[in-house]
Design a protein around this motif. Structure first.
Motif, PDB file in Angstrom:
ATOM      1  N   ALA A  20     -25.069  -7.961 -34.169  1.00 39.18           N
ATOM      2  CA  ALA A  20     -25.147  -6.505 -34.030  1.00 39.18           C
ATOM      3  C   ALA A  20     -26.368  -6.085 -33.227  1.00 39.18           C
ATOM      4  O   ALA A  20     -26.336  -5.070 -32.504  1.00 39.18           O
ATOM      5  N   ALA A  21     -27.448  -6.855 -33.313  1.00 39.58           N
ATOM      6  CA  ALA A  21     -28.692  -6.512 -32.616  1.00 39.58           C
ATOM      7  C   ALA A  21     -28.727  -7.031 -31.183  1.00 39.58           C
ATOM      8  O   ALA A  21     -29.673  -6.724 -30.450  1.00 39.58           O
ATOM      9  N   GLY A  22     -27.749  -7.833 -30.792  1.00 32.17           N
ATOM     10  CA  GLY A  22     -27.749  -8.366 -29.436  1.00 32.17           C
ATOM     11  C   GLY A  22     -28.561  -9.626 -29.262  1.00 32.17           C
ATOM     12  O   GLY A  22     -28.937  -9.974 -28.125  1.00 32.17           O
ATOM     13  N   VAL A  23     -28.841 -10.338 -30.351  1.00 33.14           N
ATOM     14  CA  VAL A  23     -29.576 -11.599 -30.276  1.00 33.14           C
ATOM     15  C   VAL A  23     -28.725 -12.622 -29.526  1.00 33.14           C
ATOM     16  O   VAL A  23     -27.508 -12.697 -29.715  1.00 33.14           O
ATOM     17  N   ASP A  24     -29.357 -13.447 -28.691  1.00 30.02           N
ATOM     18  CA  ASP A  24     -28.631 -14.364 -27.813  1.00 30.02           C
ATOM     19  C   ASP A  24     -28.243 -15.678 -28.475  1.00 30.02           C
ATOM     20  O   ASP A  24     -27.293 -16.333 -28.030  1.00 30.02           O
ATOM     21  N   MET A  25     -29.000 -16.100 -29.486  1.00 32.83           N
ATOM     22  CA  MET A  25     -28.763 -17.419 -30.083  1.00 32.83           C
ATOM     23  C   MET A  25     -29.242 -17.409 -31.523  1.00 32.83           C
ATOM     24  O   MET A  25     -30.175 -16.684 -31.874  1.00 32.83           O
ATOM     25  N   ILE A  26     -28.612 -18.231 -32.343  1.00 33.34           N
ATOM     26  CA  ILE A  26     -29.040 -18.432 -33.729  1.00 33.34           C
ATOM     27  C   ILE A  26     -29.441 -19.886 -33.891  1.00 33.34           C
ATOM     28  O   ILE A  26     -28.764 -20.799 -33.397  1.00 33.34           O
ATOM     29  N   HIS A  27     -30.574 -20.072 -34.560  1.00 38.65           N
ATOM     30  CA  HIS A  27     -31.071 -21.401 -34.874  1.00 38.65           C
ATOM     31  C   HIS A  27     -31.104 -21.519 -36.388  1.00 38.65           C
ATOM     32  O   HIS A  27     -31.544 -20.585 -37.075  1.00 38.65           O
ATOM     33  N   LEU A  28     -30.646 -22.617 -36.928  1.00 41.31           N
ATOM     34  CA  LEU A  28     -30.711 -22.868 -38.364  1.00 41.31           C
ATOM     35  C   LEU A  28     -31.905 -23.771 -38.641  1.00 41.31           C
ATOM     36  O   LEU A  28     -32.043 -24.840 -38.038  1.00 41.31           O
ATOM     37  N   HIS A  29     -32.759 -23.334 -39.550  1.00 42.56           N
ATOM     38  CA  HIS A  29     -34.007 -24.060 -39.824  1.00 42.56           C
ATOM     39  C   HIS A  29     -33.765 -25.089 -40.916  1.00 42.56           C
ATOM     40  O   HIS A  29     -33.838 -24.791 -42.110  1.00 42.56           O
ATOM     41  N   GLY A  30     -33.527 -26.319 -40.493  1.00 39.42           N
ATOM     42  CA  GLY A  30     -33.342 -27.412 -41.433  1.00 39.42           C
ATOM     43  C   GLY A  30     -34.529 -28.347 -41.496  1.00 39.42           C
ATOM     44  O   GLY A  30     -34.425 -29.439 -42.067  1.00 39.42           O
ATOM     45  N   ALA A  31     -35.645 -27.941 -40.916  1.00 40.57           N
ATOM     46  CA  ALA A  31     -36.831 -28.801 -40.856  1.00 40.57           C
ATOM     47  C   ALA A  31     -37.869 -28.386 -41.890  1.00 40.57           C
ATOM     48  O   ALA A  31     -37.709 -27.410 -42.615  1.00 40.57           O
TER      49      ALA A  31
ATOM     50  N   VAL B 239     -19.888 -16.094 -35.482  1.00 39.64           N
ATOM     51  CA  VAL B 239     -20.284 -15.913 -34.077  1.00 39.64           C
ATOM     52  C   VAL B 239     -19.240 -16.395 -33.091  1.00 39.64           C
ATOM     53  O   VAL B 239     -19.269 -16.016 -31.910  1.00 39.64           O
ATOM     54  N   GLY B 240     -18.326 -17.277 -33.514  1.00 47.99           N
ATOM     55  CA  GLY B 240     -17.309 -17.778 -32.608  1.00 47.99           C
ATOM     56  C   GLY B 240     -17.762 -19.015 -31.844  1.00 47.99           C
ATOM     57  O   GLY B 240     -18.936 -19.400 -31.862  1.00 47.99           O
ATOM     58  N   PRO B 241     -16.827 -19.643 -31.133  1.00 44.86           N
ATOM     59  CA  PRO B 241     -17.120 -20.936 -30.496  1.00 44.86           C
ATOM     60  C   PRO B 241     -18.016 -20.860 -29.271  1.00 44.86           C
ATOM     61  O   PRO B 241     -18.613 -21.871 -28.887  1.00 44.86           O
ATOM     62  N   ASP B 242     -18.111 -19.698 -28.627  1.00 47.16           N
ATOM     63  CA  ASP B 242     -18.848 -19.602 -27.365  1.00 47.16           C
ATOM     64  C   ASP B 242     -20.285 -19.120 -27.537  1.00 47.16           C
ATOM     65  O   ASP B 242     -21.003 -18.947 -26.549  1.00 47.16           O
ATOM     66  N   TYR B 243     -20.697 -18.898 -28.756  1.00 41.83           N
ATOM     67  CA  TYR B 243     -22.049 -18.407 -29.036  1.00 41.83           C
ATOM     68  C   TYR B 243     -22.927 -19.598 -29.394  1.00 41.83           C
ATOM     69  O   TYR B 243     -22.547 -20.447 -30.210  1.00 41.83           O
ATOM     70  N   PRO B 244     -24.121 -19.698 -28.828  1.00 39.54           N
ATOM     71  CA  PRO B 244     -24.962 -20.871 -29.078  1.00 39.54           C
ATOM     72  C   PRO B 244     -25.591 -20.863 -30.474  1.00 39.54           C
ATOM     73  O   PRO B 244     -26.200 -19.873 -30.892  1.00 39.54           O
ATOM     74  N   VAL B 245     -25.434 -21.976 -31.159  1.00 39.27           N
ATOM     75  CA  VAL B 245     -26.046 -22.192 -32.470  1.00 39.27           C
ATOM     76  C   VAL B 245     -26.796 -23.513 -32.426  1.00 39.27           C
ATOM     77  O   VAL B 245     -26.224 -24.548 -32.065  1.00 39.27           O
ATOM     78  N   GLY B 246     -28.078 -23.481 -32.770  1.00 38.98           N
ATOM     79  CA  GLY B 246     -28.893 -24.688 -32.790  1.00 38.98           C
ATOM     80  C   GLY B 246     -29.323 -25.049 -34.192  1.00 38.98           C
ATOM     81  O   GLY B 246     -29.158 -24.276 -35.142  1.00 38.98           O
ATOM     82  N   TYR B 247     -29.885 -26.238 -34.330  1.00 39.69           N
ATOM     83  CA  TYR B 247     -30.344 -26.719 -35.635  1.00 39.69           C
ATOM     84  C   TYR B 247     -31.671 -27.427 -35.435  1.00 39.69           C
ATOM     85  O   TYR B 247     -31.796 -28.314 -34.588  1.00 39.69           O
ATOM     86  N   ARG B 248     -32.672 -27.023 -36.210  1.00 37.25           N
ATOM     87  CA  ARG B 248     -33.972 -27.706 -36.183  1.00 37.25           C
ATOM     88  C   ARG B 248     -34.043 -28.633 -37.384  1.00 37.25           C
ATOM     89  O   ARG B 248     -33.781 -28.222 -38.521  1.00 37.25           O
ATOM     90  N   MET B 249     -34.392 -29.886 -37.140  1.00 34.14           N
ATOM     91  CA  MET B 249     -34.445 -30.870 -38.221  1.00 34.14           C
ATOM     92  C   MET B 249     -35.788 -31.580 -38.236  1.00 34.14           C
ATOM     93  O   MET B 249     -36.451 -31.739 -37.205  1.00 34.14           O
ATOM     94  N   SER B 250     -36.189 -31.997 -39.437  1.00 35.34           N
ATOM     95  CA  SER B 250     -37.284 -32.948 -39.578  1.00 35.34           C
ATOM     96  C   SER B 250     -36.665 -34.338 -39.531  1.00 35.34           C
ATOM     97  O   SER B 250     -36.021 -34.776 -40.495  1.00 35.34           O
ATOM     98  N   ALA B 251     -36.838 -35.023 -38.410  1.00 37.21           N
ATOM     99  CA  ALA B 251     -36.217 -36.335 -38.274  1.00 37.21           C
ATOM    100  C   ALA B 251     -36.788 -37.326 -39.279  1.00 37.21           C
ATOM    101  O   ALA B 251     -36.104 -38.260 -39.695  1.00 37.21           O
ATOM    102  N   ALA B 252     -38.047 -37.121 -39.658  1.00 38.30           N
ATOM    103  CA  ALA B 252     -38.656 -37.918 -40.715  1.00 38.30           C
ATOM    104  C   ALA B 252     -39.553 -37.003 -41.523  1.00 38.30           C
ATOM    105  O   ALA B 252     -40.161 -36.080 -40.982  1.00 38.30           O
TER     106      ALA B 252
END
Length: 665
Positions: free
Chosen positions: A160-171, A213-226
């Motif tokens: 609704a706000a026009g944000v371009d991308m969502i990132h999920l904080h998994g780190a 968001v649908g398939p064409d909207y960018p979604v990222g994920y941040r992870m702590s690899a260790a």
């Protein structure tokens, strides 16, 4: 260098990126108490967009009230945040950048002093780092479904706000990572046990957000690899989870590391090597192949290093948080071929100190960072003043720069033969600190500031020069030895002479009398060459004046077998090759090869003499000449005094600046 890997355009899903540099998420204690954005935060982000950033991630943004970690953290938990978030998106996009929101839930690492509720987590396992700590409540099935719905509703608000991308904080040990980690997830139902079960919750959150968001909207994920904790997540399991994310349609994996219980991995300082998570990110990159672009964070701010790592490891992006905090024009300067003029982040973690203190997180290198509304531009002063700056340390150099930017005639006098003040010594142990001195010297040269080194000035010289204003930035000297001395046979150093001594000349055992932050930094320096250090500290804690960063230093020293810490102890005498000290009335003798005196004292004589003499010029005393503190205080007082001089015009009543710059605002 052309920095081709950093500067070539790219795509995340269908979102165009003008370069491969991501402004990483970093909490700044700038949001309103209700989680909404304000004009100060918008100005901060807009300035980074103007500086050429491709994608700006604000900070960990809580989706549920009980997931908040800071009263001034950004939230996306209610519709009231949408209007200001919309303005933020419009401002950033107007300057060619994209906005990403990092959706987050703190779980057991949420702060009860921020949300005033009992935390929730996969299991009733507390985080040992939290203070005040509490045992979290084990999440029920209804809790799990509600939090997943909270992530989905937050995604709706972003759209609704026009944000371009969502990132999920998994780190960093937050809720998504808590479910994934065997150290924090002791469940025996379908959300615990095997990796597939532990991955279920974050994958369900991803699926819920994707449905919104649908398939064409960018979604990222941040992870702590260790996670770097006993029983925690390791890189091999993270690589397998990364494949699950790829199978689920993730568009970017951003690799970080650590949890609150391994906090020094999250906030790596100038003593750490560059590219703290490159090895782990490379393993993730090999696991997912070309299916998902991978970015890597942590001390990637050297553009030469970052570009070469991207080439070698095949990373599509790099994530820089503190680098853009220090220099909002980082990307633009690279594009313009001016990499040497990037204001360097020193990894000093001042920003983390301030955030943890719930104070707007400024920057020790850049006094204008988070003060963009008042310090972003420097129009010429209507009245050109003649200003003498006495002292060529960081406070004096910053003051001279700010005054030069206003068009004043600035004369900087330094008693020694080189600029940098105390950083001249510290850069021997931590070279990153010297980068700030070099950058300031280039700036002063470009501004035409007159610099005289090897020139000690007093009241007669200042009176003879007849300046309109004088800035006294004479810094600090080594601490005082309070212990008595009885024919000592061991050499005694202060923190500065200790840093100048070649490492191969140190004896096997050294007594450090005083455990302040600088003394502890010297102790770390000595430990890197194998010297055994015995710290005698009158207080109960080490490096207490270093705030949060001091806590990390204390934790490192405590874990070092080559360091012996004597708390609540005082050195009574230095006799022969022994230091006699007492703790709670019990006296002990410590045989050592040398002694280092901790602490620092202000060099304030010139300031006092000028105030007594009462010259026509206005007198301003800043930095450690007032009271030894840190680089942030030096920079803030330099900026403040430049503003005062600019507004004050020609001479008025003599005065001294004694401000405490770290107060909110």
């Amino acid at each position: 260098m052309s920095f081709e890997n950093l500067l070539r355009p790219g795509y995340i899903n269908r979102m165009y990126m003008r370069n491969r540099i991501i402004v990483g998420p970093m909490e700044k204690s700038l949001a309103n108490p209700d989680g909404s954005l304000n004009e100060r935060y918008i100005a901060y982000a807009r300035r980074r967009a103007m500086g050429g950033a491709a994608l700006i991630q604000l900070e960990s943004t809580y989706v549920s009230p009980e997931g908040r970690g800071n009263p001034y953290q950004v939230g996306c938990h209610g519709d009231h945040v949408v209007p200001a978030l919309t303005r933020m998106a419009e401002e950033i996009q107007a300057h060619g950048a994209k906005l990403a929101m990092e959706l987050h839930h703190g779980g057991r690492q949420a702060s009860i002093t921020a949300h005033h509720r009992r935390p929730i987590a996969p299991s009733a396992i507390p985080s040992t780092f939290m203070d005040p700590g509490t045992v979290p409540r084990r999440m029920t099935g209804a809790d799990i479904r509600r939090v997943i719905a909270d992530f989905a509703r937050a995604a709706e608000r972003c759209l609704a706000a026009g944000v371009d991308m969502i990132h999920l904080h998994g780190a960093h040990g937050y809720l998504l990572g808590q479910f994934l980690s065997p150290q924090s997830n002791g469940r025996t139902d379908g959300y615990g046990g095997s990796l597939a079960n532990r991955a279920r919750f974050p994958l369900e959150v991803l699926a819920a957000v994707r449905r919104v968001v649908g398939p064409d909207y960018p979604v990222g994920y941040r992870m702590s690899a260790a996670e770097y904790v006993e029983g925690g997540l390791e890189a091999d399991e993270s690589a397998r989870f990364a494949v699950m994310l790829a199978d689920a349609g993730i568009d970017l994996i951003d690799v970080a590391g650590g949890t609150y219980e391994s906090m020094s991995k999250i906030f790596q300082g100038p003593e750490a090597p560059k590219g703290g998570f490159v090895g782990e990110a490379a393993a993730i990159r090999r696991a997912v192949g070309d299916r998902v672009p991978v970015s890597v964070a942590q001390r990637m701010n050297d553009p030469v290093f970052a570009d070469r790592v991207m080439e070698r490891e095949g990373f599509e992006y790099v994530t820089l948080a503190r680098a853009f905090h220090a220099d909002p024009d980082y990307a633009r300067k690279l594009t313009e071929g001016r990499a040497d003029r990037i204001l360097p982040c020193m990894s000093c973690n001042t920003c983390a100190n301030l955030t943890v203190a719930r104070t707007p997180a400024g920057c020790a290198a850049n006094p204008a960072s988070t003060f963009e509304l008042s310090r972003d531009s420097f129009p010429a002063s209507p009245e050109r003043l003649r200003v003498m700056v006495v002292g060529g340390g960081v406070a004096g150099m910053h003051a001279a720069r700010f005054l030069g930017l206003r068009g004043h005639e600035v004369h900087l006098c330094e008693a020694t033969e080189r600029l940098g003040g105390q950083l001249h010594y510290l850069r021997r142990a931590l070279p990153d600190y010297g980068n700030l001195v070099d950058w300031l010297a280039l700036e002063l040269d470009e501004l035409g500031v007159r610099i005289e080194t090897g020139h000690r000035v007093g009241v007669p010289e200042i009176s003879g020069a007849d300046p309109d204003a004088v800035v006294v930035a004479t810094g600090a000297q080594g601490g005082h030895l309070w212990a008595g001395t009885q024919d000592p046979t061991v050499p005694v150093f202060d923190v500065f002479s200790a840093l100048e001594r070649p490492l191969d000349e140190w004896e096997p055992d050294v007594a450090m009398i005083g455990g302040d932050f600088v003394a502890c930094s010297v102790a770390q320096h000595l430990r890197r060459s194998g010297v055994r250090v015995h710290i005698i500290e009158a207080g109960a804690s080490l490096a207490a004046d270093g705030a949060f960063t001091g806590l990390l230093v204390e934790m490192e020293l405590e874990a070092d077998e080559g360091v012996t810490i004597h708390r609540e102890a005082t050195a009574e005498s230095v006799t022969g090759d022994c230091v006699v000290f007492q703790s709670r009335g019990k006296e002990s003798r410590l045989e050592v090869g040398s002694v280092v005196i901790g602490g620092r004292r202000p060099v304030s004589e010139l300031s006092d003499e000028l105030m007594r003499a009462g010259p026509a010029a206005d007198i301003y005393t800043i930095g450690d000449a007032v009271r030894p503190r840190d680089l942030y205080a030096a920079g803030q007082e330099a900026a403040d005094v430049a503003e005062r001089i600019n507004l004050g015009g020609r001479a008025g009543a003599p005065r001294s600046v004694l401000a405490h710059p770290t107060t909110p605002g």
